[in-house]
Design a protein around this motif. Structure first.
Motif, PDB file in Angstrom:
ATOM      1  N   LEU A  16     -12.047  -5.936  -8.864  1.00 58.64           N
ATOM      2  CA  LEU A  16     -12.657  -4.619  -9.034  1.00 58.64           C
ATOM      3  C   LEU A  16     -13.881  -4.776  -9.924  1.00 58.64           C
ATOM      4  CD1 LEU A  16      -9.618  -2.286 -10.018  1.00 58.64           C
ATOM      5  CD2 LEU A  16     -10.413  -2.817  -7.706  1.00 58.64           C
ATOM      6  N   GLN A  17     -14.913  -3.978  -9.670  1.00 58.24           N
ATOM      7  CA  GLN A  17     -16.021  -3.899 -10.612  1.00 58.24           C
ATOM      8  C   GLN A  17     -16.748  -2.583 -10.416  1.00 58.24           C
ATOM      9  OE1 GLN A  17     -18.288  -7.279 -11.882  1.00 58.24           O
ATOM     10  NE2 GLN A  17     -20.227  -6.208 -11.690  1.00 58.24           N
ATOM     11  N   GLY A  18     -17.099  -1.947 -11.530  1.00 59.88           N
ATOM     12  CA  GLY A  18     -17.845  -0.706 -11.462  1.00 59.88           C
ATOM     13  C   GLY A  18     -17.841   0.001 -12.797  1.00 59.88           C
ATOM     14  N   ARG A  19     -18.340   1.227 -12.798  1.00 58.28           N
ATOM     15  CA  ARG A  19     -18.378   2.035 -14.004  1.00 58.28           C
ATOM     16  C   ARG A  19     -17.021   2.703 -14.200  1.00 58.28           C
ATOM     17  NH1 ARG A  19     -23.901   3.284 -15.096  1.00 58.28           N
ATOM     18  NH2 ARG A  19     -23.153   4.090 -17.102  1.00 58.28           N
ATOM     19  N   ARG A 143     -15.952  -7.365 -24.238  1.00 56.60           N
ATOM     20  CA  ARG A 143     -14.713  -6.968 -24.885  1.00 56.60           C
ATOM     21  C   ARG A 143     -13.684  -6.511 -23.853  1.00 56.60           C
ATOM     22  NH1 ARG A 143     -14.363  -1.305 -25.913  1.00 56.60           N
ATOM     23  NH2 ARG A 143     -16.257  -0.182 -25.288  1.00 56.60           N
ATOM     24  N   VAL A 144     -12.437  -6.602 -24.257  1.00 50.52           N
ATOM     25  CA  VAL A 144     -11.318  -6.197 -23.406  1.00 50.52           C
ATOM     26  C   VAL A 144     -11.130  -4.692 -23.534  1.00 50.52           C
ATOM     27  CG1 VAL A 144      -8.849  -6.440 -22.972  1.00 50.52           C
ATOM     28  CG2 VAL A 144     -10.202  -8.444 -23.655  1.00 50.52           C
ATOM     29  N   LEU A 145     -11.142  -3.993 -22.402  1.00 54.39           N
ATOM     30  CA  LEU A 145     -10.891  -2.553 -22.389  1.00 54.39           C
ATOM     31  C   LEU A 145      -9.418  -2.238 -22.223  1.00 54.39           C
ATOM     32  CD1 LEU A 145     -13.837  -1.318 -20.133  1.00 54.39           C
ATOM     33  CD2 LEU A 145     -13.715  -1.329 -22.631  1.00 54.39           C
ATOM     34  N   ALA A 146      -8.688  -3.106 -21.506  1.00 54.72           N
ATOM     35  CA  ALA A 146      -7.258  -2.872 -21.286  1.00 54.72           C
ATOM     36  C   ALA A 146      -6.617  -4.173 -20.839  1.00 54.72           C
ATOM     37  CB  ALA A 146      -7.041  -1.787 -20.231  1.00 54.72           C
ATOM     38  N   HIS A 147      -5.346  -4.310 -21.161  1.00 54.86           N
ATOM     39  CA  HIS A 147      -4.532  -5.411 -20.656  1.00 54.86           C
ATOM     40  C   HIS A 147      -3.738  -4.915 -19.454  1.00 54.86           C
ATOM     41  CE1 HIS A 147      -5.312  -8.247 -23.962  1.00 54.86           C
ATOM     42  NE2 HIS A 147      -5.465  -7.144 -24.686  1.00 54.86           N
ATOM     43  N   LEU A 148      -3.678  -5.730 -18.424  1.00 56.39           N
ATOM     44  CA  LEU A 148      -3.128  -5.324 -17.140  1.00 56.39           C
ATOM     45  C   LEU A 148      -1.893  -6.140 -16.784  1.00 56.39           C
ATOM     46  CD1 LEU A 148      -6.536  -5.187 -15.264  1.00 56.39           C
ATOM     47  CD2 LEU A 148      -5.269  -3.244 -16.183  1.00 56.39           C
ATOM     48  N   PRO A 149      -1.072  -5.632 -15.867  1.00 60.31           N
ATOM     49  CA  PRO A 149       0.088  -6.410 -15.419  1.00 60.31           C
ATOM     50  C   PRO A 149      -0.338  -7.685 -14.694  1.00 60.31           C
ATOM     51  CG  PRO A 149       0.294  -4.091 -14.789  1.00 60.31           C
ATOM     52  CD  PRO A 149      -1.124  -4.286 -15.250  1.00 60.31           C
ATOM     53  N   LEU A 180      -9.586   4.105  -9.427  1.00 60.83           N
ATOM     54  CA  LEU A 180      -8.822   2.963  -8.918  1.00 60.83           C
ATOM     55  C   LEU A 180      -7.927   2.324  -9.971  1.00 60.83           C
ATOM     56  CD1 LEU A 180     -11.556   1.124  -6.789  1.00 60.83           C
ATOM     57  CD2 LEU A 180      -9.989   2.953  -6.086  1.00 60.83           C
ATOM     58  N   MET A 181      -8.142   2.653 -11.241  1.00 60.20           N
ATOM     59  CA  MET A 181      -7.463   1.927 -12.298  1.00 60.20           C
ATOM     60  C   MET A 181      -5.956   2.222 -12.354  1.00 60.20           C
ATOM     61  SD  MET A 181      -9.714  -0.035 -13.182  1.00 60.20           S
ATOM     62  CE  MET A 181      -8.429  -0.871 -14.125  1.00 60.20           C
ATOM     63  N   GLU A 182      -5.565   3.485 -12.271  1.00 55.39           N
ATOM     64  CA  GLU A 182      -4.131   3.790 -12.335  1.00 55.39           C
ATOM     65  C   GLU A 182      -3.399   3.277 -11.090  1.00 55.39           C
ATOM     66  OE1 GLU A 182      -0.651   4.619 -13.970  1.00 55.39           O
ATOM     67  OE2 GLU A 182      -2.603   4.648 -14.971  1.00 55.39           O
ATOM     68  N   PRO A 183      -3.933   3.446  -9.879  1.00 55.26           N
ATOM     69  CA  PRO A 183      -3.292   2.811  -8.720  1.00 55.26           C
ATOM     70  C   PRO A 183      -3.188   1.290  -8.850  1.00 55.26           C
ATOM     71  CG  PRO A 183      -4.822   4.482  -7.984  1.00 55.26           C
ATOM     72  CD  PRO A 183      -5.030   4.343  -9.468  1.00 55.26           C
ATOM     73  N   TRP A 184      -4.213   0.662  -9.459  1.00 52.85           N
ATOM     74  CA  TRP A 184      -4.158  -0.789  -9.642  1.00 52.85           C
ATOM     75  C   TRP A 184      -3.003  -1.172 -10.559  1.00 52.85           C
ATOM     76  CZ3 TRP A 184      -6.829  -4.795  -7.429  1.00 52.85           C
ATOM     77  CH2 TRP A 184      -6.611  -6.059  -8.002  1.00 52.85           C
ATOM     78  N   ARG A 185      -2.901  -0.483 -11.687  1.00 50.88           N
ATOM     79  CA  ARG A 185      -1.837  -0.784 -12.641  1.00 50.88           C
ATOM     80  C   ARG A 185      -0.454  -0.568 -12.004  1.00 50.88           C
ATOM     81  NH1 ARG A 185      -1.747  -1.249 -18.104  1.00 50.88           N
ATOM     82  NH2 ARG A 185      -3.902  -0.523 -18.271  1.00 50.88           N
ATOM     83  N   LEU A 196      -2.817  -3.911  -3.727  1.00 50.94           N
ATOM     84  CA  LEU A 196      -3.879  -4.443  -4.573  1.00 50.94           C
ATOM     85  C   LEU A 196      -5.042  -4.961  -3.735  1.00 50.94           C
ATOM     86  CD1 LEU A 196      -1.691  -6.319  -7.195  1.00 50.94           C
ATOM     87  CD2 LEU A 196      -2.986  -4.225  -7.578  1.00 50.94           C
ATOM     88  N   ALA A 197      -4.735  -5.660  -2.653  1.00 56.71           N
ATOM     89  CA  ALA A 197      -5.797  -6.164  -1.775  1.00 56.71           C
ATOM     90  C   ALA A 197      -6.607  -5.015  -1.186  1.00 56.71           C
ATOM     91  CB  ALA A 197      -5.189  -7.012  -0.668  1.00 56.71           C
ATOM     92  N   GLU A 198      -5.930  -3.924  -0.832  1.00 51.49           N
ATOM     93  CA  GLU A 198      -6.633  -2.757  -0.303  1.00 51.49           C
ATOM     94  C   GLU A 198      -7.555  -2.150  -1.358  1.00 51.49           C
ATOM     95  OE1 GLU A 198      -5.714   1.589   1.787  1.00 51.49           O
ATOM     96  OE2 GLU A 198      -4.050   0.274   1.178  1.00 51.49           O
ATOM     97  N   LEU A 199      -7.080  -2.055  -2.607  1.00 53.90           N
ATOM     98  CA  LEU A 199      -7.908  -1.521  -3.681  1.00 53.90           C
ATOM     99  C   LEU A 199      -9.125  -2.402  -3.941  1.00 53.90           C
ATOM    100  CD1 LEU A 199      -5.054  -0.449  -6.109  1.00 53.90           C
ATOM    101  CD2 LEU A 199      -6.650   1.102  -4.957  1.00 53.90           C
ATOM    102  N   ALA A 200      -8.925  -3.719  -3.892  1.00 54.74           N
ATOM    103  CA  ALA A 200     -10.062  -4.627  -4.047  1.00 54.74           C
ATOM    104  C   ALA A 200     -11.092  -4.385  -2.953  1.00 54.74           C
ATOM    105  CB  ALA A 200      -9.582  -6.073  -4.025  1.00 54.74           C
ATOM    106  N   GLY A 201     -10.615  -4.161  -1.733  1.00 50.91           N
ATOM    107  CA  GLY A 201     -11.526  -3.883  -0.635  1.00 50.91           C
ATOM    108  C   GLY A 201     -12.280  -2.577  -0.813  1.00 50.91           C
ATOM    109  N   ILE A 202     -11.615  -1.554  -1.362  1.00 55.44           N
ATOM    110  CA  ILE A 202     -12.281  -0.285  -1.631  1.00 55.44           C
ATOM    111  C   ILE A 202     -13.400  -0.480  -2.653  1.00 55.44           C
ATOM    112  CG2 ILE A 202     -11.982   2.004  -2.657  1.00 55.44           C
ATOM    113  CD1 ILE A 202      -9.131   1.991  -1.459  1.00 55.44           C
ATOM    114  N   SER A 203     -13.097  -1.209  -3.726  1.00 55.02           N
ATOM    115  CA  SER A 203     -14.119  -1.480  -4.736  1.00 55.02           C
ATOM    116  C   SER A 203     -15.298  -2.237  -4.128  1.00 55.02           C
ATOM    117  CB  SER A 203     -13.508  -2.275  -5.892  1.00 55.02           C
ATOM    118  OG  SER A 203     -14.479  -2.592  -6.867  1.00 55.02           O
ATOM    119  N   ALA A 204     -15.004  -3.257  -3.336  1.00 54.67           N
ATOM    120  CA  ALA A 204     -16.071  -4.031  -2.699  1.00 54.67           C
ATOM    121  C   ALA A 204     -16.919  -3.164  -1.783  1.00 54.67           C
ATOM    122  CB  ALA A 204     -15.473  -5.199  -1.928  1.00 54.67           C
TER     123      ALA A 204
END
Length: 273
Positions: A16-19, A143-149, A180-185, A196-204
């Motif tokens: 994922l990447q974005g604002r 910097r780290v904004l959040a730690h993820l599973p 996308l962040m809460e669905p990712w977590r 997760l793969a679907e979410l990555a595709g949405i971000s892309a």
């Protein structure tokens, strides 16, 4: 000081990447790639020189400034060879800085090394951290904004499409991915690789729609080869397909080459071992 050799693994685009919000920071979740590695060698001697093994990863001037900022100057020759292209979205520039710091014997925390990289380049990938895929990383702030599973296992195949595109630290033209962040977590906690793969595709797809190129083949290749999703270098030329374990078809590599991808790489991400 005797000869030293260090190796730093790169990444393969971003999951994922974005604002984070329309006016929020640029953030990302990196996809570590053990198949793409930078090797750096240091031979003590007089003066200082650095060679990139065919790539201009760091100029001697930038390398000296970086080392001076760490308080760890080197005298001798540094030679770097990177399996990933500069501007590919695979971390060549960050890997070069991390390797240089380690050659110099700098005993820094990952956070301190990230700060030094930001001071040098204005942006950095989280390659100095273990398990970078478990970080929501502010790449312009270091910097780290959040730690993820933990990430469940994927099999990944991809390559590099189009010209190199180096990261510009002041570039903030990225889509909003806060939704996308809460669905990712949630999907990561549940070990739902396909989600997760679907979410990555949405971000892309959001990044490609905003930043181009207009005729990028990655989504069509994912559908054609039955991938669960896709991943891109959001500021580079890396393009990859995410598969559930053991499901990369034998014809995948030739199909990617026919579509114009170069430097085909295949690796395992997430999971155990």
């Amino acid at each position: 000081m005797t000869e030293r050799v260090v190796r730093v693994s790169g990444h393969f685009g971003e999951l994922l990447q974005g604002r984070i919000g329309p006016d929020g920071p640029v953030a990302l979740i990196s996809l570590p790639c053990p198949a793409l590695e930078l090797e750096a060698r240091f031979q003590p001697g007089r003066g200082f020189s650095i060679h990139g093994g065919g790539q201009r990863l760091l100029t001697p001037e930038r390398a000296r400034r970086f080392l001076d900022g760490l308080g760890r100057p080197l005298a001798g020759q540094v030679t770097m060879r990177a399996a990933m292209p500069a501007g590919g979205g695979a971390g060549a520039s960050t890997a070069a800085l991390v390797a240089l710091a380690r050659l110099a014997g700098a005993r820094l925390t990952p956070e301190a090394l990230a700060s030094a990289a930001i001071a040098s380049e204005g942006a950095t990938d989280p390659l100095m951290f273990p398990s970078a895929e478990r970080l929501l990383w502010a790449s312009r702030a270091g910097r780290v904004l959040a730690h993820l599973p933990a990430l469940p296992r994927f099999d990944v195949i991809g390559g590099f499409y189009g010209p190199p595109r180096r990261t510009e630290a002041r570039d903030m033209a990225f889509p909003d991915i806060a939704d996308l962040m809460e669905p990712w977590r949630h999907a990561a906690l549940a070990g739902q690789s396909a989600a997760l793969a679907e979410l990555a595709g949405i971000s892309a797809s959001r990044t490609l729609a905003l930043r181009g190129p207009d005729e990028d083949p990655t989504a069509e290749l994912a559908a054609r080869l039955g991938a669960a999703g896709l991943v891109i270098g959001h500021t580079g030329s890396a393009r990859g397909l995410l598969f559930l374990p053991g499901r990369i078809p034998d014809r995948a590599a030739p199909v990617l080459r026919e579509a114009g991808l170069r430097g085909i790489v295949r690796f395992r991400a997430g999971g155990c071992g």
